[in-house]
Design a protein around this motif. Structure first.
Motif, PDB file in Angstrom:
ATOM      1  N   PRO A  80       0.604 -52.888   1.733  1.00  0.00           N
ATOM      2  CA  PRO A  80      -0.106 -54.158   1.752  1.00  0.00           C
ATOM      3  C   PRO A  80      -0.055 -54.847   0.388  1.00  0.00           C
ATOM      4  CG  PRO A  80      -1.530 -52.337   2.433  1.00  0.00           C
ATOM      5  CD  PRO A  80      -0.313 -51.754   1.828  1.00  0.00           C
ATOM      6  N   VAL A  82      -2.502 -55.710  -1.523  1.00  0.00           N
ATOM      7  CA  VAL A  82      -3.393 -55.026  -2.469  1.00  0.00           C
ATOM      8  C   VAL A  82      -3.117 -53.524  -2.338  1.00  0.00           C
ATOM      9  CG1 VAL A  82      -5.791 -54.666  -3.118  1.00  0.00           C
ATOM     10  CG2 VAL A  82      -5.096 -56.817  -2.067  1.00  0.00           C
ATOM     11  N   PRO A  83      -2.879 -52.822  -3.458  1.00  0.00           N
ATOM     12  CA  PRO A  83      -2.481 -51.412  -3.342  1.00  0.00           C
ATOM     13  C   PRO A  83      -3.483 -50.556  -2.564  1.00  0.00           C
ATOM     14  CG  PRO A  83      -2.122 -52.182  -5.586  1.00  0.00           C
ATOM     15  CD  PRO A  83      -2.828 -53.281  -4.867  1.00  0.00           C
ATOM     16  N   GLY A  84      -4.794 -50.798  -2.751  1.00  0.00           N
ATOM     17  CA  GLY A  84      -5.807 -50.066  -1.969  1.00  0.00           C
ATOM     18  C   GLY A  84      -5.775 -48.577  -2.200  1.00  0.00           C
ATOM     19  N   LEU A  85      -5.939 -48.164  -3.457  1.00  0.00           N
ATOM     20  CA  LEU A  85      -5.870 -46.735  -3.789  1.00  0.00           C
ATOM     21  C   LEU A  85      -7.275 -46.158  -3.925  1.00  0.00           C
ATOM     22  CD1 LEU A  85      -3.195 -46.983  -6.642  1.00  0.00           C
ATOM     23  CD2 LEU A  85      -2.804 -46.793  -4.186  1.00  0.00           C
TER      24      LEU A  85
ATOM     25  N   ARG B  62     -13.482 -51.961  -1.023  1.00  0.00           N
ATOM     26  CA  ARG B  62     -12.583 -51.418  -2.056  1.00  0.00           C
ATOM     27  C   ARG B  62     -11.119 -51.652  -1.700  1.00  0.00           C
ATOM     28  NH1 ARG B  62     -16.379 -47.267  -1.646  1.00  0.00           N
ATOM     29  NH2 ARG B  62     -14.969 -46.090  -0.336  1.00  0.00           N
ATOM     30  N   THR B  63     -10.882 -52.339  -0.590  1.00  0.00           N
ATOM     31  CA  THR B  63      -9.539 -52.708  -0.098  1.00  0.00           C
ATOM     32  C   THR B  63      -8.669 -51.489   0.237  1.00  0.00           C
ATOM     33  OG1 THR B  63      -8.451 -52.836  -2.262  1.00  0.00           O
ATOM     34  CG2 THR B  63      -9.536 -54.843  -1.479  1.00  0.00           C
ATOM     35  N   THR B  64      -9.283 -50.365   0.529  1.00  0.00           N
ATOM     36  CA  THR B  64      -8.495 -49.180   0.896  1.00  0.00           C
ATOM     37  C   THR B  64      -8.394 -49.013   2.410  1.00  0.00           C
ATOM     38  OG1 THR B  64     -10.491 -47.829   0.724  1.00  0.00           O
ATOM     39  CG2 THR B  64      -9.095 -47.920  -1.205  1.00  0.00           C
ATOM     40  N   VAL B  67      -4.886 -49.524   4.315  1.00  0.00           N
ATOM     41  CA  VAL B  67      -3.947 -48.407   4.153  1.00  0.00           C
ATOM     42  C   VAL B  67      -4.306 -47.281   5.125  1.00  0.00           C
ATOM     43  CG1 VAL B  67      -3.140 -46.652   2.546  1.00  0.00           C
ATOM     44  CG2 VAL B  67      -3.516 -48.980   1.740  1.00  0.00           C
TER      45      VAL B  67
END
Lengths: 260, 412
Positions: A80, A82-85, B62-64, B67
């Motif tokens: 995506p 945004v890496p989203g780690l 947190r935008t995770t 994923v």
């Protein structure tokens, strides 16, 4: 590898994507260009089996995303925008976690993680928390995560937007290597350099639909732009993009989409 | 969290031992030892709410989340994983705290309430599971962590009542009451888990925040829309025949239960007799009109409360609307005779009971709509439609109650 036919996606009253039809074969790369809100991210999510189409269909390796989205997701690597780690994990344990989700053998994933961290110059930082990483380092980890399981189709949303030129070139080379191994790529980007570097076909999107899809030669012909007479130079992709999208056309079409 | 989990049992246990050492009465020390056990389990259990609330909406912020959702994991696996992760942490802390407390408190005290501690341990699992499952549903549906925290009051308030009930049961000191409490919490947990599983949707989690403007206008449109195209009363009764049958069954079941309760003296007659007396003579109203109005207003109030509580009780209030009068009738019959008891509900019961069955059935439908979630959404629309059916039915039920009250005053 990827067949998209008449794809549409609606969020409530907003038609974010309509009548998108593209095809990407093994070892090919499709680059999607378009303004913010053109529908590129929604298209990627539908292709990844994360969102189900409101109309049309998406097939990855012959599997319909609506019938078996989990099987499609297993074949796809999505990166995506945004890496989203997970910030309180080290890069190694984070990648190991996702490798396990994709059912990679422990020894295989340890080896691959080591190789890829080395390739992207992250080996020394591999045991640090991801929260301490710079923006570019995070993007590299996200790219490694998306490709760790050797997906048949890689979907990447602005994969090099935070990378320095050297790292970006390294990432492009890595993606080209994947292509050579038969992996199909769909890349969304605002970087014309990236598009020219990776693309086999280019899709130009605006207000949720593809205005044009084809090779750069086909798009050049379609745009009607002539060779720059003064310098005897072919029009750049930037020129072609602006000619096809046109100034102000996107806003008009966005309004049209909302009313639809 | 870990420090609190260890510190609180140590402090509580030390306090109980100090009281025992300095000559506290045995009964007081024993009761305090039980309350302390409840206390040390409750504190870590409350952490579960925080963890569960942020399970999805926290990842979203947190935008995770994208994923995670792009992996081959299926919806049920992601949901179960989230619930299990929170439960594992919370229960480990709960039981860790309880173990520390037991080790500090009970050796040498000469008192070890094994049955109650076991019941407490089980009820804790069920209670934490209910809280976690409810909080995860909130986390799935909230757009921001702040919204999730506000919505958490829907879990905190009912749970605080449940905890007070549990504390009272512990003070009573009967393990079987705690088992019953655990069973109730288990049912709540299962209902919430089922709602969460059924309502989990990648689409909803990743959907753009579109169409969220003009909340008042949308709310008014939704309410207005819920009244459109609804069926008439007879067709509605046929469409909702299953909840109607359940509500209808409430009356005879209540009568049998009431009769058994009265005949076996499970509930002492001196507890129920004042209720019966007040029902036989509902008012000191001077005239027949006043009396009819009072009966009518009581019945209307009951119907309104049943609908309002249906959403919180998962429709149980609808069943109680017929079960409770049946129970009282049966109890009265046990104390007197069926002939005498039935004479109290004739002839007004011929109108009131069908009205109660219809209202009860529709209230059960409201509850069923409230505990049903679907990946495609539409929860609000379904609940509003169920309420709309109830409100529309009141056009017939309220006049029926008026007729019943007149019959009761004139002929009852």
């Amino acid at each position: 590898m990827l067949e998209v036919d008449g794809l549409a996606k609606r969020y409530g009253e907003v038609l974010a994507l309509r009548d998108l039809s593209v095809r990407v074969d093994e070892g090919e790369c499709l680059v999607l260009l378009g303004r913010n809100g053109a529908g590129k991210t929604t298209a990627l999510r539908c292709m990844a089996g994360v969102l189900l189409p409101s109309a049309g269909n998406v097939k990855v390796d012959g599997i319909d995303a609506a019938d078996d989205p989990a099987a499609v997701r297993a074949l796809v690597g999505l990166m995506p925008e945004v890496p989203g780690l997970y910030e309180r994990m080290s890069a190694r344990s984070y990648l190991d976690h996702f490798g396990a989700i994709y059912d990679l053998e422990p020894s295989l994933r340890t080896r691959r993680i080591g190789e890829l961290l080395e390739l992207f110059e992250l080996a020394d930082a591999g045991d640090r928390w991801l929260g301490t990483y710079s923006k570019g380092m995070r993007q590299k980890v996200a790219l490694i995560r998306a490709t760790l399981h050797r997906p048949r189709l890689v979907l990447a949303d602005e994969p090099t937007s935070a990378l320095d030129p050297d790292s970006a070139r390294r990432a492009w080379n890595y993606l080209k290597d994947l292509q050579k191994d038969g992996c199909a790529l769909v890349i969304c980007t605002h970087s014309m350099e990236e598009a020219e570097n990776l693309a086999g076909d280019i899709g130009i999107m605006s207000a949720g639909r593809a205005l044009a899809v084809g090779s750069i030669v086909e798009l050049r012909r379609r745009s009607g732009l002539k060779t720059h007479q003064e310098v005897r130079e072919l029009p750049s992709l930037q020129d072609i993009y602006l000619a096809i999208v046109g100034n102000g056309a996107a806003e008009h079409e966005l309004a049209e989409t909302r009313s639809a | 969290m870990v420090a609190l989990t260890l510190a609180i049992p140590l402090a509580s246990g030390s306090g109980v031992r100090a009281l025992a050492a300095f000559g506290g009465g045995t009964a007081v020390v024993n009761r305090l030892a039980l309350v302390g056990a409840f206390f040390v389990v409750f504190i870590p259990a409350s952490f579960s709410l925080v963890l569960a609330l942020e399970s999805f909406v926290g990842e979203r912020e947190r935008t995770t989340l994208e994923v995670l959702l792009s992996t081959p994991l299926r919806e049920a696996e992601i949901y179960a994983g989230k619930v299990a992760a929170v439960l594992a942490v919370s229960l480990t802390l709960c039981y860790g705290g309880l173990l520390v407390y037991c080790l500090v408190t009970f050796p040498g005290l000469g008192y070890f309430p094994l049955a109650i501690l076991l019941a407490l341990a089980l009820s804790t699992i069920c209670q934490v599971a209910a809280m976690v499952a409810g909080a995860v549903i909130i986390s799935l549906n909230a757009r921001t962590m702040r919204a999730a925290n506000v919505m958490a009051s829907f879990i905190i308030l009912p749970m605080s009542i449940a905890l007070q009930a549990e504390a009272a049961l512990i003070l009573i000191g009967r393990a079987e009451y705690l088992w019953a409490f655990a069973l109730l919490m288990l049912v709540v947990a299962v209902v919430f888990l089922r709602m969460g599983f059924n309502g989990f949707s990648r689409e909803a989690l990743l959907a753009r925040d579109v169409g969220l403007r003009n909340p008042w206008r949308r709310a008014v449109n939704a309410v207005r829309g819920s009244f459109e195209g609804r069926p008439g009363l007879l067709r509605l009764v046929w469409m909702r025949r299953t909840p109607m049958l359940i509500a209808a069954a409430g009356f005879p079941i209540g009568a049998v239960a009431g009769y058994l309760a009265g005949a076996t003296n499970v509930i002492p007659a001196n507890v129920v007799r004042p209720v019966l007396t007040s029902l036989v003579r509902t008012t000191n109203a001077s005239g027949a009109i006043d009396e009819a109005l009072l009966i009518f207003s009581h019945n209307v109030l009951a119907f309104v409360l049943v609908a309002a509580l249906a959403i919180l009780t998962a429709g149980l209030s609808g069943f109680l609307l017929t079960f409770a009068p049946g129970f009282i009738l049966g109890f009265a019959a046990a104390l007197t005779s069926w002939t005498f008891a039935l004479s109290g509900i004739v002839p007004n019961g011929f109108v009131e009971i069908p009205a109660a069955i219809i209202a009860g059935g529709l209230a059960i439908q409201i509850g069923a709509a409230a505990i049903h979630m679907d990946p495609s959404g539409g929860w609000t629309a379904r609940v509003l439609a169920a309420f709309a059916d109830y409100v529309r039915a009141l056009r017939w039920l309220v006049p029926a109650l008026a007729v019943a009250s007149v019959l009761e005053v004139l002929l009852g």
